[in-house]
Design a protein around this motif. Structure first.
Motif, short mmCIF file in Angstrom:
data_model
loop_
_atom_site.label_atom_id
_atom_site.label_comp_id
_atom_site.label_asym_id
_atom_site.label_seq_id
_atom_site.Cartn_x
_atom_site.Cartn_y
_atom_site.Cartn_z
N PRO A 133 0.82 -1.23 0.00
CA PRO A 133 0.00 0.00 0.00
C PRO A 133 0.85 1.27 0.00
CG PRO A 133 -0.86 -1.59 1.58
CD PRO A 133 0.45 -2.13 1.10
N GLU A 134 1.97 1.24 0.69
CA GLU A 134 2.86 2.42 0.70
C GLU A 134 3.43 2.66 -0.69
OE1 GLU A 134 7.27 3.67 2.31
OE2 GLU A 134 6.09 2.28 3.54
N THR A 135 3.81 1.59 -1.39
CA THR A 135 4.35 1.72 -2.74
C THR A 135 3.30 2.31 -3.69
OG1 THR A 135 5.81 -0.17 -2.35
CG2 THR A 135 5.44 0.45 -4.63
N VAL A 136 2.08 1.82 -3.59
CA VAL A 136 0.99 2.33 -4.43
C VAL A 136 0.74 3.80 -4.11
CG1 VAL A 136 -1.47 2.17 -4.91
CG2 VAL A 136 -0.09 0.09 -4.80
N LEU A 137 0.66 4.15 -2.84
CA LEU A 137 0.41 5.53 -2.44
C LEU A 137 1.52 6.46 -2.93
CD1 LEU A 137 -1.40 7.51 -0.94
CD2 LEU A 137 -0.10 7.01 1.15
N ARG A 138 2.76 6.02 -2.82
CA ARG A 138 3.88 6.83 -3.33
C ARG A 138 3.73 7.08 -4.83
NH1 ARG A 138 8.71 7.12 -0.31
NH2 ARG A 138 8.56 6.05 1.69
N GLY A 139 3.38 6.05 -5.59
CA GLY A 139 3.20 6.21 -7.03
C GLY A 139 2.11 7.19 -7.37
N VAL A 140 0.97 7.10 -6.68
CA VAL A 140 -0.16 7.99 -6.93
C VAL A 140 0.19 9.43 -6.57
CG1 VAL A 140 -2.52 8.55 -6.20
CG2 VAL A 140 -1.90 6.18 -6.72
N VAL A 141 0.80 9.64 -5.41
CA VAL A 141 1.15 10.99 -4.97
C VAL A 141 2.16 11.63 -5.92
CG1 VAL A 141 2.33 12.30 -3.15
CG2 VAL A 141 0.57 10.62 -2.55
N ILE A 142 3.17 10.89 -6.32
CA ILE A 142 4.19 11.44 -7.23
C ILE A 142 3.57 11.76 -8.59
CG2 ILE A 142 6.27 10.85 -8.53
CD1 ILE A 142 7.24 9.42 -5.97
N ILE A 192 1.12 3.60 -11.18
CA ILE A 192 1.26 4.76 -12.07
C ILE A 192 0.32 4.62 -13.27
CG2 ILE A 192 2.83 5.92 -13.67
CD1 ILE A 192 5.07 5.22 -11.57
N LEU A 193 0.27 3.44 -13.87
CA LEU A 193 -0.60 3.23 -15.02
C LEU A 193 -2.07 3.32 -14.64
CD1 LEU A 193 1.32 0.38 -16.87
CD2 LEU A 193 1.13 2.79 -17.54
N VAL A 194 -2.45 2.76 -13.51
CA VAL A 194 -3.83 2.86 -13.05
C VAL A 194 -4.19 4.33 -12.80
CG1 VAL A 194 -5.36 2.35 -11.10
CG2 VAL A 194 -4.03 0.52 -12.16
N CYS A 195 -3.29 5.07 -12.22
CA CYS A 195 -3.52 6.49 -11.95
C CYS A 195 -3.71 7.24 -13.28
CB CYS A 195 -2.35 7.06 -11.17
SG CYS A 195 -2.69 8.60 -10.36
N SER A 196 -2.90 6.94 -14.26
CA SER A 196 -3.01 7.59 -15.57
C SER A 196 -4.36 7.29 -16.22
CB SER A 196 -1.88 7.12 -16.47
OG SER A 196 -2.03 7.66 -17.76
N VAL A 197 -4.77 6.04 -16.19
CA VAL A 197 -6.06 5.66 -16.77
C VAL A 197 -7.20 6.32 -16.00
CG1 VAL A 197 -7.62 3.71 -17.15
CG2 VAL A 197 -5.22 3.52 -17.79
N ALA A 198 -7.08 6.37 -14.68
CA ALA A 198 -8.13 6.99 -13.86
C ALA A 198 -8.27 8.48 -14.16
CB ALA A 198 -7.85 6.77 -12.38
N VAL A 199 -7.14 9.17 -14.32
CA VAL A 199 -7.18 10.60 -14.65
C VAL A 199 -7.81 10.80 -16.03
CG1 VAL A 199 -5.73 12.59 -15.24
CG2 VAL A 199 -5.30 11.32 -13.14
N ASP A 200 -7.43 9.97 -17.01
CA ASP A 200 -8.01 10.08 -18.35
C ASP A 200 -9.51 9.79 -18.32
OD1 ASP A 200 -5.64 10.81 -19.49
OD2 ASP A 200 -5.14 8.81 -20.23
N ALA A 201 -9.92 8.77 -17.58
CA ALA A 201 -11.34 8.42 -17.49
C ALA A 201 -12.14 9.53 -16.81
CB ALA A 201 -11.51 7.10 -16.74
N ALA A 202 -11.60 10.08 -15.74
CA ALA A 202 -12.28 11.17 -15.04
C ALA A 202 -12.37 12.41 -15.93
CB ALA A 202 -11.57 11.50 -13.73
N ALA A 203 -11.31 12.70 -16.68
CA ALA A 203 -11.32 13.85 -17.59
C ALA A 203 -12.35 13.65 -18.70
CB ALA A 203 -9.93 14.07 -18.18
N TYR A 204 -12.50 12.43 -19.15
CA TYR A 204 -13.49 12.13 -20.19
C TYR A 204 -14.91 12.30 -19.65
CZ TYR A 204 -16.19 9.41 -23.56
OH TYR A 204 -17.12 9.01 -24.47
N ARG A 205 -15.10 11.87 -18.43
CA ARG A 205 -16.45 11.88 -17.83
C ARG A 205 -16.85 13.24 -17.28
NH1 ARG A 205 -21.07 9.44 -16.51
NH2 ARG A 205 -21.61 9.28 -14.35
N PHE A 206 -15.90 14.00 -16.76
CA PHE A 206 -16.19 15.27 -16.10
C PHE A 206 -15.43 16.41 -16.79
CE2 PHE A 206 -16.30 11.90 -12.83
CZ PHE A 206 -17.65 11.96 -12.50
#
Length: 162
Positions: free
Chosen positions: A15-24, A79-93
């Protein structure tokens, strides 16, 4: 030579590794949006972020600086999940998209240079004229509209009479 079991054992809690990736990722995305469109060159900002972050994420596992390949894989996945999530959110909102995605901005309108945008992007008149010449335009008066595109390139729409 490290044992095979050590090579795949995570060095940090997952979880720490995932959180670091998302925050960065989010911090770099915000910083690159502030820097401006022109700095990204032919790639989109998220493309640049992904390349840089993934290269850093896997470098430890590739070079042997880290004892764990798993850390690099988990960080890359985050990092890849974060990128896809940002793209999906930008598409939707659309409002979110306006914050995280660059949009084309008018650089020239009816032959007049947008000096404010040029200052914001640190573009000189000579640089703009150089880009116009690449489009076969020798005088800004020939331009109806020119946009600074999200990838840093300039698109030009000529006047009908020119």
């Amino acid at each position: 030579m490290p044992e095979l079991s050590e090579m795949f054992a995570p060095d940090a809690p997952l979880p720490e590794t995932v959180l670091r990736g998302v925050v960065i990722y989010l911090a770099l995305l915000a910083m690159m949006r502030v820097v401006g469109q022109r700095e990204s060159g032919g790639l989109g900002l998220t493309d640049v972020l992904i390349v840089v972050l993934i290269a850093e994420a896997v470098s430890g596992g590739l070079g042997g600086d880290s004892d764990s390949v798993t850390d690099g894989i988990v960080l890359t996945a985050a990092i890849l999940v974060c990128s896809v999530a940002v793209d999906a959110a930008a598409y939707r909102f659309p409002r979110f998209a306006a914050v995280v995605k660059a949009s084309p901005r008018p650089l020239i309108r009816d032959g007049r240079l947008n000096r404010r945008l040029m200052r914001r992007e640190f573009m000189t008149t000579e640089e703009v004229l150089s880009q116009l010449r690449l489009h076969g335009v020798h005088d800004p008066a020939q331009v109806r509209l020119a946009y600074l595109e999200p990838n840093g390139m300039i698109s030009v729409l000529r006047r009908a009479d020119g």
